[in-house]
Every structure is written in structure tokens, then in C-alpha cells.
Scaffold this active site. Sequence first.
Site, PDB file in Angstrom:
ATOM      1  N   LYS A 184       0.857  -1.189   0.000  1.00  0.00           N
ATOM      2  CA  LYS A 184       0.000   0.000   0.000  1.00  0.00           C
ATOM      3  C   LYS A 184       0.894   1.241   0.000  1.00  0.00           C
ATOM      4  O   LYS A 184       1.403   1.651   1.036  1.00  0.00           O
ATOM      5  CB  LYS A 184      -0.900   0.040   1.228  1.00  0.00           C
ATOM      6  CG  LYS A 184      -2.009   1.071   1.065  1.00  0.00           C
ATOM      7  CD  LYS A 184      -2.354   1.801   2.331  1.00  0.00           C
ATOM      8  CE  LYS A 184      -1.624   3.089   2.502  1.00  0.00           C
ATOM      9  NZ  LYS A 184      -1.873   4.144   1.526  1.00  0.00           N
ATOM     10  N   GLU A 259       9.870   1.625  10.458  1.00  0.00           N
ATOM     11  CA  GLU A 259      10.850   2.676  10.136  1.00  0.00           C
ATOM     12  C   GLU A 259      10.115   3.998  10.287  1.00  0.00           C
ATOM     13  O   GLU A 259       9.332   4.372   9.417  1.00  0.00           O
ATOM     14  CB  GLU A 259      11.348   2.517   8.698  1.00  0.00           C
ATOM     15  CG  GLU A 259      11.965   1.177   8.385  1.00  0.00           C
ATOM     16  CD  GLU A 259      13.339   1.024   8.977  1.00  0.00           C
ATOM     17  OE1 GLU A 259      14.020   2.048   9.174  1.00  0.00           O
ATOM     18  OE2 GLU A 259      13.730  -0.116   9.272  1.00  0.00           O
ATOM     19  N   CYS A 293      13.461  11.293   6.568  1.00  0.00           N
ATOM     20  CA  CYS A 293      13.442  10.800   7.956  1.00  0.00           C
ATOM     21  C   CYS A 293      14.791  11.009   8.640  1.00  0.00           C
ATOM     22  O   CYS A 293      14.846  11.235   9.838  1.00  0.00           O
ATOM     23  CB  CYS A 293      13.050   9.334   7.970  1.00  0.00           C
ATOM     24  SG  CYS A 293      14.062   8.332   6.877  1.00  0.00           S
ATOM     25  N   GLU A 394       9.783  16.450  14.931  1.00  0.00           N
ATOM     26  CA  GLU A 394      10.122  16.324  13.517  1.00  0.00           C
ATOM     27  C   GLU A 394       9.365  17.379  12.706  1.00  0.00           C
ATOM     28  O   GLU A 394       8.141  17.441  12.761  1.00  0.00           O
ATOM     29  CB  GLU A 394       9.736  14.922  13.041  1.00  0.00           C
ATOM     30  CG  GLU A 394      10.151  14.653  11.624  1.00  0.00           C
ATOM     31  CD  GLU A 394       9.817  13.225  11.191  1.00  0.00           C
ATOM     32  OE1 GLU A 394       8.649  12.813  11.328  1.00  0.00           O
ATOM     33  OE2 GLU A 394      10.732  12.539  10.701  1.00  0.00           O
TER      34      GLU A 394
HETATM   35  P1  NAD Z   1       2.271   8.519   7.364  1.00  0.00           P
HETATM   36  O1  NAD Z   1       2.603   7.748   8.579  1.00  0.00           O
HETATM   37  O2  NAD Z   1       1.199   9.524   7.419  1.00  0.00           O
HETATM   38  O3  NAD Z   1       1.838   7.508   6.190  1.00  0.00           O
HETATM   39  C1  NAD Z   1       2.651   6.426   5.819  1.00  0.00           C
HETATM   40  C2  NAD Z   1       1.789   5.378   5.161  1.00  0.00           C
HETATM   41  O4  NAD Z   1       0.878   4.853   6.139  1.00  0.00           O
HETATM   42  C3  NAD Z   1       0.934   5.904   4.014  1.00  0.00           C
HETATM   43  O5  NAD Z   1       0.870   4.937   3.002  1.00  0.00           O
HETATM   44  C4  NAD Z   1      -0.423   6.074   4.679  1.00  0.00           C
HETATM   45  O6  NAD Z   1      -1.503   6.013   3.783  1.00  0.00           O
HETATM   46  C5  NAD Z   1      -0.445   4.900   5.633  1.00  0.00           C
HETATM   47  N1  NAD Z   1      -1.379   5.030   6.759  1.00  0.00           N
HETATM   48  C6  NAD Z   1      -1.937   6.167   7.252  1.00  0.00           C
HETATM   49  N2  NAD Z   1      -2.744   5.871   8.301  1.00  0.00           N
HETATM   50  C7  NAD Z   1      -2.675   4.533   8.479  1.00  0.00           C
HETATM   51  C8  NAD Z   1      -3.259   3.628   9.413  1.00  0.00           C
HETATM   52  N3  NAD Z   1      -4.084   4.045  10.376  1.00  0.00           N
HETATM   53  N4  NAD Z   1      -2.935   2.311   9.327  1.00  0.00           N
HETATM   54  C9  NAD Z   1      -2.088   1.864   8.379  1.00  0.00           C
HETATM   55  N5  NAD Z   1      -1.517   2.673   7.458  1.00  0.00           N
HETATM   56  C10 NAD Z   1      -1.802   3.988   7.503  1.00  0.00           C
HETATM   57  O7  NAD Z   1       3.655   9.115   6.847  1.00  0.00           O
HETATM   58  P2  NAD Z   1       3.895  10.100   5.639  1.00  0.00           P
HETATM   59  O8  NAD Z   1       3.308  11.421   6.009  1.00  0.00           O
HETATM   60  O9  NAD Z   1       3.479   9.436   4.369  1.00  0.00           O
HETATM   61  O10 NAD Z   1       5.510  10.171   5.639  1.00  0.00           O
HETATM   62  C11 NAD Z   1       6.226  10.991   6.498  1.00  0.00           C
HETATM   63  C12 NAD Z   1       6.673  10.234   7.733  1.00  0.00           C
HETATM   64  O11 NAD Z   1       7.386   9.068   7.379  1.00  0.00           O
HETATM   65  C13 NAD Z   1       7.652  11.036   8.576  1.00  0.00           C
HETATM   66  O12 NAD Z   1       7.332  10.934   9.942  1.00  0.00           O
HETATM   67  C14 NAD Z   1       8.998  10.373   8.318  1.00  0.00           C
HETATM   68  O13 NAD Z   1       9.945  10.538   9.317  1.00  0.00           O
HETATM   69  C15 NAD Z   1       8.599   8.977   8.132  1.00  0.00           C
HETATM   70  N6  NAD Z   1       9.633   8.267   7.358  1.00  0.00           N
HETATM   71  C16 NAD Z   1      10.467   7.374   7.992  1.00  0.00           C
HETATM   72  C17 NAD Z   1      11.478   6.741   7.287  1.00  0.00           C
HETATM   73  C18 NAD Z   1      12.414   5.741   7.934  1.00  0.00           C
HETATM   74  O14 NAD Z   1      13.100   4.994   7.225  1.00  0.00           O
HETATM   75  N7  NAD Z   1      12.483   5.671   9.241  1.00  0.00           N
HETATM   76  C19 NAD Z   1      11.648   7.016   5.932  1.00  0.00           C
HETATM   77  C20 NAD Z   1      10.809   7.943   5.334  1.00  0.00           C
HETATM   78  C21 NAD Z   1       9.793   8.551   6.048  1.00  0.00           C
END
Ligand code: NAD
Length: 493
Positions: A184, A259, A293, A394
Site C-alpha cells: 500500500k 521505520e 526521515c 520532527e
Molecule cells: P504517514 O505515517 O502519514 O503515512 C505512511 C503510510 O501509512 C501511508 O501509506 C499512509 O496512507 C499509511 N497510513 C496512514 N494511516 C494509516 C493507518 N491508520 N494504518 C495503516 N496505514 C496507515 O507518513 P507520511 O506522512 O506518508 O511520511 C512521512 C513520515 O514518514 C515522517 O514521519 C517520516 O519521518 C517517516 N519516514 C520514515 C522513514 C524511515 O526509514 N524511518 C523514511 C521515510 C519517512
Amino acid sequence: MAATHTDINRVKSYGVVIDGATEHLDSEPFERRNPGTGELVARFARADEHVTQRGIDAARRAFDEGEWPTISGQARSRVLSTLATLMRRDHEKLARIEAEETGKPISTARGDVEGSIGLVEYAAACALTTHGDVHTNLGPGFTGLVTREPCGVVAMVTPWNFPLLLLMQKLPFALAAGCTAVCKPSELTAGTTLEVASLLEEARLPSGVFNVVTGPGRVVGELLARSPEVDFLSFTGSTAVGESIVAASSGTLKRLSLELGGKAASIVFPDADLEKAADGVLFAVTFNSGECCVSGARLLVHEDIADEFVAVLGRKAAELHVGAPLDEEATVGAMIHEQHLDDVLGFVAGAREDGATVVSGGERLTEGAFGDGFYVAPTIVDHVAPGTRLFSEEVFGPVLAVTRFTDTDEAVRLANAVDYGLANSVWSGSIDTALEVSRRLRSGTVWVNTTIDGAPQLPGGGVKRSGYGREMGQVGFEEFTEVKTIQIRTSLA
Ligand code: NAD
């Protein structure tokens, strides 16, 4: 800035990919606009629980009844090598989709595609070389085999900031191990994940081994977390959603890899090569427009050099080329959407109220073609007090929080004084300082005299509220395997 325009005829309407077939759904699609120009660039299908369940079922069938988990590693490696070749062929197309959907500069997107291909090539090697252990020192007539098997159906939930690269930190490794997958991607940036699905079909991956279901996180992602038919959920995204996935999955006891967010520090000592350090610190916080991130969102700098170092940073920040995604010269792009831009600027306003000083940037760019997109000027904020929001939380934008330290102990204490633990960078000319500090930092990665660096062989991941599990490298590959011990008693010693 150079204005660029997407040919309206190129707007692609994607479906979901289940069991090797692309399905266009009746529900209203997500429309994706280029955050740098406002132009429509893609439409993504909006799956419901029923469609998601069919994606899970397809991956389950492909694992339980299909050939993929049991064919030779050489055969799996061949599919992955073909994928790498096809990605090279489509390099520019993938980079362009990535840039237009995320708002990142095309030069960054090209680097993401190159890095992704490297990960696929490395995973192809893992498929070839994986093997187990044989124990023959257990006494007469007793032999032990320790084998590695694919861990089953893997659900992959990915964010919008590096849609292709973060998928490739998971998918080729899972496929190399013999797993099947249902992915997804973010509903904002699903294009390259769906393009990879069609490249894998071209590479003759059996149907059902890789399925893509686009839709709202709360619907699709949550079902993947709750489903007992998913053996392993590999998530990259925010800490808040990571926590909700842990809660939603708890009834199934499935394996998780999380992650999550970060608040990395660049720690600069007076004996560093200060010119290189200044470029590195700036790169760390502006790479991918700070939507990263492992972004070096904090600068911890020794008080003896702080004033001059911050002045140099301010000058260099003002010279950075912010531009539209297809602007060849740009190194800093647009924010993912307007709400996020407002959140980023809210952090800067809050820091001002907390007594910090904005040295450069701090505002939205609106002149000329900037008016069509969501651009924030690279921002340096000095005298940020430990414990304030800008120090601890963040931001996910090009905003550097500067805090001074007096000695090594204080530098380490400040670096570790946040909830996150994904990465940090140390800038010093002394191997003693660099190694001592690296060992005391609580983060999954430490860079010394470099930053946001890497190679497919090197694992990445977090500690504390940055999550758990590791991706990439041999360790990342092994996450997609289960260890089985086979104990054999024979009558002939
Ligand atoms: P997000 O957590 O909002 O969304 C990530 C994914 O989860 C999306 O596909 C989203 O649709 C899905 N999602 C949303 N709600 C959900 C739920 N209740 N259950 C299951 N899935 C759900 O993150 P974002 O805004 O897309 O990305 C930014 C965040 O990602 C930042 O906090 C960043 O630090 C983190 N990030 C971490 C890494 C790492 O390797 N540690 C890498 C890149 C980004």
C-alpha cells in the site's frame, strides 16, 4: 526559477494490481497534483476493504500454492536482475514520475532511481547466496540443520517522501527471500510503485507475488495490519501511524518492522574541516527539501566556532537554488502539500515565540512561478533551546535548529535528548572524538565526516521512537526469512 509543464495527455489513471491484473475501480480516484506547479499528474484508485482483502488473498495463494517460495534462488535472482535492467531502461520515466508526484527536484529523483536499482541488484545477489548451517559436532548420530525460509506474505506500507527508494528497501529483499507481497503506497505518490508492478510482470514474476492496493491508510493500511493472513508488516512512515499499526496488529502477533520519524543532529567540533562541514550540514537539512526521515534537522555546534559557522551557513543557505521539480538546476523543491507547508512554517513561528533567532529563510516563497506551488525558503534558526518544539519534534522541512555546546559530554547529551534515534552525523578531524561520540549516540546510523550517505550493503533503521527492525544489507534481507532448525537422529553413527 524555470517553469515546467506537464503535458495534460500524460496524466495517467492507475488501477490496483491484484493477481497479475490491473483493475480500474468504480470509486472516485485520488487526484494527484504536482506540488511544485499545481498541475494534475496522476489519478490513483481508491480501494476499500473488499478490494484490499482480494489483494491479501492473492498474495496468500501465491505463497501457499505458488512456485515462488520454493523455486531456486537463481531463478529468483534472475527476475530481480531483469527488474534492475528494466528500471535502467525506464530510469528517466521513473525519475520524472517521482519528481512530479513528490515535488522533489529531478536531480534528487534520478539519484533515488539509481539508488533503487542498486538495492535491486544487491537483493538479487542475496537470492543467490543465501544458505543455512549444518552442525556435525552434536555427537554421534545427531545432525542439525539451521535453514532460512521465506517468512510468508509481507504487507508493505510506504510514505510519500521517497516512494520508490523506500519500496526498494523492502520489496526486492522480500522477493529474494521467496516471500509474496501486498503493498500500500502513499495515496499521494503511488505512481512508481505501480510502474514497478508492471516492470515485474515484464520480468516474469509469477502472478500474485506482488500486489498493489492504493487507498486510504485508515482503510487499506489498517486491514493489512489487522489481517491474520499477513505474516509480516513492514511499515515506513510517521511514528503516530506506526503506533496505530502496532495496536491494530496486536491480535495477530504478526511480525512488524517499523521505520518511523527522526530528528537527527549534525554535531560539529572545532577541529572539523569547517568548509566541508558547512556544506554537509546544509545538505543534510535541505536534501529532499528536508522531507527526509534522516534529515539533519538539528545543528549542535561548539560555542567557540558557532557565530562564524552559523553566519557561513546563512550565506550558503541563501544561495541554494529552490525550484520546480523539472528544473535541472534546483537542489531544493516543493513541500508535499499546502497543509504540510503551513505546519513547517508553524514550527518557525513557534521557535520565534520561544526566543530563537531566524538567521535566514523562514517564509513561504511566492514570487513568480513559486506562486503555483508550496515552497519554503531554506531556513536557519539559531539559539534554539533544548526541549522546545523545534529542538525536539520532527518538522519534515528545510528548517535547521541550531544549538550550541561547550564540551563533548554536552554534545552527546543534547544529541540524545530527543525521543527519536534514527541517525546522527559527527564532523571532527579527530578519530578519537569521532569514534567516542559515535559509540555514545543512540541512533541506528552515525555518519562521520559525511551525511545521508549509504550503500545497499549497509543496514538502516531506528531505536527509541524511530522504530525497530533493519532494512538493507544482509541483516535487512534476513528480516524476510524465518529460521528453521531441523534435528536429525540417525541410527548409523
Ligand atoms: P504517514 O505515517 O502519514 O503515512 C505512511 C503510510 O501509512 C501511508 O501509506 C499512509 O496512507 C499509511 N497510513 C496512514 N494511516 C494509516 C493507518 N491508520 N494504518 C495503516 N496505514 C496507515 O507518513 P507520511 O506522512 O506518508 O511520511 C512521512 C513520515 O514518514 C515522517 O514521519 C517520516 O519521518 C517517516 N519516514 C520514515 C522513514 C524511515 O526509514 N524511518 C523514511 C521515510 C519517512
